[in-house]
Design a protein around this motif. Structure first.
Motif, PDB file in Angstrom:
ATOM      1  N   ARG A 142      20.498  17.202  -4.099  1.00  0.00           N
ATOM      2  CA  ARG A 142      19.712  18.311  -3.572  1.00  0.00           C
ATOM      3  C   ARG A 142      18.980  19.074  -4.677  1.00  0.00           C
ATOM      4  N   LEU A 169      28.292  11.860   2.928  1.00  0.00           N
ATOM      5  CA  LEU A 169      27.127  12.618   2.482  1.00  0.00           C
ATOM      6  C   LEU A 169      25.813  11.972   2.919  1.00  0.00           C
ATOM      7  N   GLU A 172      24.047  14.021   5.379  1.00  0.00           N
ATOM      8  CA  GLU A 172      23.459  15.218   4.786  1.00  0.00           C
ATOM      9  C   GLU A 172      22.065  14.920   4.237  1.00  0.00           C
ATOM     10  N   ASP A 175      19.609  14.509   7.081  1.00  0.00           N
ATOM     11  CA  ASP A 175      19.192  15.785   7.661  1.00  0.00           C
ATOM     12  C   ASP A 175      18.191  16.506   6.771  1.00  0.00           C
TER      13      ASP A 175
END
Length: 211
Positions: A142, A169, A172, A175
């Protein structure tokens, strides 16, 4: 819209990509899939300007550009690398604000405000002063996305964004990519994970290894 026409890339007379053409519309997610050795990462490196092509034309919104010559400037193309390539001696915030300060000449206060907002949206608020070794793989991913977005790219590319992550993950990352699509960001994702590709893609480009 990104349009690529007749892209050819060779290494030592071996053709890796041969006369490839495709388009990605604004806000679309394109996944590039195919077996190992098919040139997926090479294609991404050509698109992002990390490799010079032997032949081919690149257009964004019908304006021709050369990603190789534009790298280091206000990026048309941003890239999130498979190994993240964060600076180990810089904390999260400084990793994100360094490039816009150097390349875009962005004032420090502006760069910090944008970075803090982006880190919060990526659920990294409270991590600003941590160093890469203190982060999980998902958090590093991220931060790498936040750093790429800090250059205000029109198109964001990912090289195998789930390969170094634990299975839990993976969702994640899916998304996040879908959330950026809702923000109108055009994205290109190289992946060997066909299930992941199916989950995020508006369209897919299948590449094959050349003999």
């Amino acid at each position: 819209m990104l349009k690529i026409e007749n892209l050819t890339k060779k290494f030592n007379e071996r053709t890796i990509i041969d006369n490839l053409s495709f388009e990605v519309d604004d806000g679309e997610i394109l996944t590039i899939v195919g077996p190992s050795g098919a040139g997926k990462t090479t294609l991404l490196r050509c698109i992002s300007g990390l490799e010079r092509v032997d032949r081919g034309q690149f257009y964004v919104d019908d304006v021709q550009f050369d990603p190789y010559l534009e790298k280091g400037q206000q990026s048309t193309i941003g890239v999130v690398f498979q190994d993240y390539q964060l600076f180990p001696n810089l904390n999260v915030l400084d990793n994100v604000i360094l490039s816009p300060q150097l390349a875009l000449k962005m004032p420090v206060a502006t760069a910090k405000n944008e970075a803090l907002d982006r880190l919060k949206r990526l659920r990294l608020d409270g991590k600003e002063q941590l160093y890469p070794y203190q982060l999980s793989g998902g958090q590093k991913q991220r931060v790498a996305i936040a750093r790429a977005l800090a250059m205000h790219p029109k198109i964001l590319c990912y090289d195998e964004p789930t390969s170094a992550l634990d299975p839990e993950l993976r969702g994640e990352v899916r998304d996040i990519i879908k959330g950026l699509k809702r923000d109108g960001i055009t994205q290109i994702v190289v992946t060997h994970d066909m299930t992941f590709a199916d989950e995020v893609a508006d369209k897919q480009l299948h590449v094959v290894a050349l003999k």
